[in-house]
Design a protein around this motif. Structure first.
Motif, PDB file in Angstrom:
ATOM      1  N   ASN A  59       0.832  -1.193   0.000  1.00 21.46           N
ATOM      2  CA  ASN A  59       0.000   0.000   0.000  1.00 21.46           C
ATOM      3  C   ASN A  59       0.876   1.257   0.000  1.00 21.46           C
ATOM      4  OD1 ASN A  59      -2.835   1.176   0.540  1.00 21.46           O
ATOM      5  ND2 ASN A  59      -1.596   2.083   2.167  1.00 21.46           N
ATOM      6  N   ILE A  62      -1.707   2.218  -9.173  1.00 19.32           N
ATOM      7  CA  ILE A  62      -2.972   1.499  -9.363  1.00 19.32           C
ATOM      8  C   ILE A  62      -2.714   0.013  -9.571  1.00 19.32           C
ATOM      9  CG2 ILE A  62      -4.876   1.167 -10.998  1.00 19.32           C
ATOM     10  CD1 ILE A  62      -4.901   4.260 -11.302  1.00 19.32           C
ATOM     11  N   LEU A  99      -1.932  -1.616  -6.195  1.00 19.87           N
ATOM     12  CA  LEU A  99      -3.082  -1.678  -5.292  1.00 19.87           C
ATOM     13  C   LEU A  99      -4.167  -2.606  -5.809  1.00 19.87           C
ATOM     14  CD1 LEU A  99      -3.513   1.934  -3.886  1.00 19.87           C
ATOM     15  CD2 LEU A  99      -2.917  -0.139  -2.649  1.00 19.87           C
ATOM     16  N   GLU A 100      -4.315  -2.716  -7.123  1.00 18.34           N
ATOM     17  CA  GLU A 100      -5.309  -3.656  -7.663  1.00 18.34           C
ATOM     18  C   GLU A 100      -4.966  -5.083  -7.264  1.00 18.34           C
ATOM     19  OE1 GLU A 100      -7.180  -1.442 -11.588  1.00 18.34           O
ATOM     20  OE2 GLU A 100      -5.375  -2.663 -11.844  1.00 18.34           O
ATOM     21  N   LEU A 143      -6.957   2.869  -3.303  1.00 19.72           N
ATOM     22  CA  LEU A 143      -7.128   2.580  -4.727  1.00 19.72           C
ATOM     23  C   LEU A 143      -8.239   3.450  -5.310  1.00 19.72           C
ATOM     24  CD1 LEU A 143      -6.502   1.025  -7.287  1.00 19.72           C
ATOM     25  CD2 LEU A 143      -7.937  -0.851  -6.447  1.00 19.72           C
TER      26      LEU A 143
END
Length: 199
Positions: free
Chosen positions: A140, A156, A159-160, A176
């Motif tokens: 994170n 992104i 975090l995805e 996110l």
């Protein structure tokens, strides 16, 4: 036991003000209960009262001396209060007490991000991941570091993967959603936010 249970339930429900109050009551009754003290400080920080958390922790350190757990929570509170130099000094003390951990490395990385050195921060987060592979908290922070450095797509992407895994947290989903918003993906951001936030 009932106060401790109420404190833990409140924290799990993101009711940090109530959790801090419960933990503080518990600590008043059991002044040797380190977990109650740390719970008080942690929830004060979560609730946005980082400077109050610092006072609680420094008072305990003055009374009973330094230890790793107290210093670690103090460093987090100092970072939350934007007292970056004090946080760096506290992290140095923690390192002097024992081997480096993923958590202290992660905090070092956050400190570097706050100072604007995102490249250094990312190298530190990668080192933390070597100690704790797949750690959602570190991933994170790494994702946010890439986003701060202007690489939204990389943030992104990281975090995805976190959000689709079993260690997904509300914080990772909301971060996110934030990055989706910056990217203009408002529907994706709203869909993700509704998992954890009321309308």
């Amino acid at each position: 036991a009932s106060i401790r249970s109420a404190a833990m339930t409140a924290e799990a429900s993101y009711d940090y003000d109530s959790a801090a109050n419960h933990f503080e009551r518990l600590y008043e009754r059991l002044p040797d209960d380190r977990a109650a003290l740390l719970g008080t400080a942690r929830n004060l920080r979560y609730a946005g009262y980082a400077k109050d958390a610092i006072k609680v922790l420094r008072r305990e350190i003055e009374k009973n001396g330094e230890n790793r757990a107290l210093l670690l929570e103090l460093a987090k509170a100092l970072l939350a209060a934007s007292l970056i130099a004090d946080a760096r000094d506290t992290l140095a003390k923690i390192r002097s007490l024992g081997p480096e951990t993923w958590e202290t490395l992660s905090m070092d990385g956050i400190t570097q991000d706050r100072l604007g050195d995102h490249e250094a921060a990312q190298a530190i987060f990668e080192k933390a991941l070597q100690l704790s592979p797949g750690n959602a908290a570190v991933l994170n922070n790494l994702a946010l570091s890439h986003a701060q450095a202007g690489n939204l797509d990389k943030g992104i992407e990281i975090l995805e993967k976190v959000v689709s895994g079993e260690n997904a947290t509300a914080q990772s989903r909301l971060n996110l959603a934030l990055l989706y918003t910056f990217k203009g993906r408002h529907e994706d951001a709203e869909r993700l936010s509704r998992i954890d936030l009321p309308s």
